[in-house]
Design an enzyme around this catalytic site. Structure first.
Site, PDB file in Angstrom:
ATOM      1  N   GLY A 197       0.778  -1.235   0.000  1.00  0.00           N
ATOM      2  CA  GLY A 197       0.000   0.000   0.000  1.00  0.00           C
ATOM      3  C   GLY A 197       0.806   1.281   0.000  1.00  0.00           C
ATOM      4  N   SER A 198       2.042   1.236  -0.507  1.00  0.00           N
ATOM      5  CA  SER A 198       2.808   2.498  -0.538  1.00  0.00           C
ATOM      6  C   SER A 198       2.188   3.480  -1.525  1.00  0.00           C
ATOM      7  CB  SER A 198       4.282   2.255  -0.861  1.00  0.00           C
ATOM      8  OG  SER A 198       4.463   1.866  -2.196  1.00  0.00           O
ATOM      9  N   ASN A 199       1.609   2.983  -2.597  1.00  0.00           N
ATOM     10  CA  ASN A 199       0.930   3.878  -3.548  1.00  0.00           C
ATOM     11  C   ASN A 199      -0.313   4.496  -2.902  1.00  0.00           C
ATOM     12  OD1 ASN A 199       2.123   3.947  -6.437  1.00  0.00           O
ATOM     13  ND2 ASN A 199       2.340   1.808  -5.815  1.00  0.00           N
ATOM     14  N   MET A 219      -3.396  -7.657  -7.105  1.00  0.00           N
ATOM     15  CA  MET A 219      -2.715  -8.763  -7.769  1.00  0.00           C
ATOM     16  C   MET A 219      -3.667  -9.795  -8.379  1.00  0.00           C
ATOM     17  SD  MET A 219       0.225  -7.634  -7.519  1.00  0.00           S
ATOM     18  CE  MET A 219       1.267  -8.964  -8.102  1.00  0.00           C
ATOM     19  N   ASN A 230      -4.773   1.534 -13.539  1.00  0.00           N
ATOM     20  CA  ASN A 230      -3.839   0.602 -12.900  1.00  0.00           C
ATOM     21  C   ASN A 230      -2.429   1.150 -13.043  1.00  0.00           C
ATOM     22  OD1 ASN A 230      -2.951  -1.936 -11.731  1.00  0.00           O
ATOM     23  ND2 ASN A 230      -2.220  -2.491 -13.775  1.00  0.00           N
ATOM     24  N   HIS A 239       1.389  -0.066 -13.309  1.00  0.00           N
ATOM     25  CA  HIS A 239       2.118  -1.301 -13.630  1.00  0.00           C
ATOM     26  C   HIS A 239       3.613  -0.983 -13.679  1.00  0.00           C
ATOM     27  CE1 HIS A 239       2.845  -5.242 -15.303  1.00  0.00           C
ATOM     28  NE2 HIS A 239       3.670  -4.677 -16.168  1.00  0.00           N
ATOM     29  N   SER A 299       4.119   2.435 -15.718  1.00  0.00           N
ATOM     30  CA  SER A 299       3.062   2.926 -16.614  1.00  0.00           C
ATOM     31  C   SER A 299       1.757   3.039 -15.847  1.00  0.00           C
ATOM     32  CB  SER A 299       2.842   1.951 -17.783  1.00  0.00           C
ATOM     33  OG  SER A 299       4.023   1.727 -18.503  1.00  0.00           O
ATOM     34  N   ASP A 329      -2.980  -5.925 -18.415  1.00  0.00           N
ATOM     35  CA  ASP A 329      -2.016  -4.833 -18.636  1.00  0.00           C
ATOM     36  C   ASP A 329      -2.043  -4.337 -20.077  1.00  0.00           C
ATOM     37  OD1 ASP A 329      -1.201  -5.071 -15.961  1.00  0.00           O
ATOM     38  OD2 ASP A 329       0.246  -6.626 -16.475  1.00  0.00           O
TER      39      ASP A 329
HETATM   40  C1  GRF Z   1       3.866  -1.503  -7.263  1.00  0.00           C
HETATM   41  O1  GRF Z   1       5.149  -1.736  -7.736  1.00  0.00           O
HETATM   42  C2  GRF Z   1       2.891  -1.518  -8.393  1.00  0.00           C
HETATM   43  O2  GRF Z   1       3.388  -0.978  -9.567  1.00  0.00           O
HETATM   44  C3  GRF Z   1       2.667  -2.987  -8.570  1.00  0.00           C
HETATM   45  O3  GRF Z   1       2.637  -3.489  -7.266  1.00  0.00           O
HETATM   46  C4  GRF Z   1       3.389  -2.649  -6.416  1.00  0.00           C
HETATM   47  C5  GRF Z   1       2.496  -2.199  -5.332  1.00  0.00           C
HETATM   48  O4  GRF Z   1       3.181  -1.493  -4.354  1.00  0.00           O
HETATM   49  N1  GRF Z   1       1.510  -3.248  -9.370  1.00  0.00           N
HETATM   50  P1  GRF Z   1       2.387  -0.892  -3.117  1.00  0.00           P
HETATM   51  O5  GRF Z   1       1.517  -1.996  -2.550  1.00  0.00           O
HETATM   52  O6  GRF Z   1       1.571   0.265  -3.599  1.00  0.00           O
HETATM   53  O7  GRF Z   1       3.446  -0.478  -2.152  1.00  0.00           O
END
Ligand code: GRF
Length: 214
Positions: free
Chosen positions: A13-15, A89, A106, A108, A135, A144
């Protein structure tokens, strides 16, 4: 009105955290309408208050198709403007994709169309790529395979292993995601006839990341 985001995440969940931080800082006009996971123990879920968390497994729903329907109903119930997959995932079923067509994004970790699917960092190394990246794309029925909106590039250095490369990519993923979400939240981004459009004009090549900082 801030754009309502439904977040789909399976892992760390860093994003998602980058989104939360930008909302908090006032640099993204959005709100999290819900965080949805196929992994009840996903750390991503812990980043939001319990009222915003939703988690089920396909097994608990009686199979993949049923899971897809239950997930789609739950996502629809939070009335999102955008469905944002960040490290989700699981492949979204056709019914889900159709229900939220043109609204699913998404991130990727590769320069699509190179390296669709899993293990992108190792595959970039194995292929001898000099450049790698991330991307942001619309989700369609092909894994994708939807229209790419924007990309961020990083160099591959001699001696990189997959972890080092993943860390370099992750550092540009977050600002890339936020740049695209700002466009989405301000109504400038759409999908038309399989193309991403910005201000109504088709994007024939992906936008480059403007700012390397989130
Ligand atoms: C990221 O590298 C994203 O591009 C990929 O999975 C990872 C998720 O990272 N699809 P996080 O869970 O957001 O830290």
């Amino acid at each position: 009105m801030p754009a309502r985001l439904a977040i789909l995440a399976s892992g760390r969940g860093s994003n998602l955290q980058a989104i939360l931080d930008a909302i908090q800082a006032g640099t993204l006009d959005a709100r999290i309408a819900g965080v949805f996971s196929d992994k009840p123990d996903a750390p991503a879920l812990q980043r939001v208050p319990e009222a915003l968390r939703w988690a089920r497994t396909p097994k608990s729903c009686g199979g993949r198709d049923a899971f897809d329907t239950v997930l789609a109903d739950a996502v629809a119930a939070c009335a999102p403007d955008w469905v944002v997959c960040v490290g989700y995932m699981r492949i979204l079923g056709d019914a889900f994709v159709q229900r939220f067509a043109g609204k699913i994004l998404n991130i990727h970790p590769s320069l699509l169309p190179r390296h669709k699917g899993l293990h992108t960092h190792q595959r970039a190394l194995d292929a001898g790529d000099g450049e790698h990246g991330a991307s942001l794309h619309f989700v369609n029925a092909e894994l994708d395979g939807g229209a790419v909106i924007a990309q961020a590039r990083v160099p591959v250095h001699a001696g990189d292993d997959a972890d080092a490369l993943a860390a370099r990519v992750l550092a540009v993923e977050h600002p890339l995601l936020l740049e695209v979400l700002r466009l989405a939240a301000s109504g400038r981004l759409a999908e038309r006839d399989g193309h991403a459009t910005l201000d109504g004009q088709p994007l024939f090549t992906p936008l480059p990341l403007q700012s390397p900082k989130a």
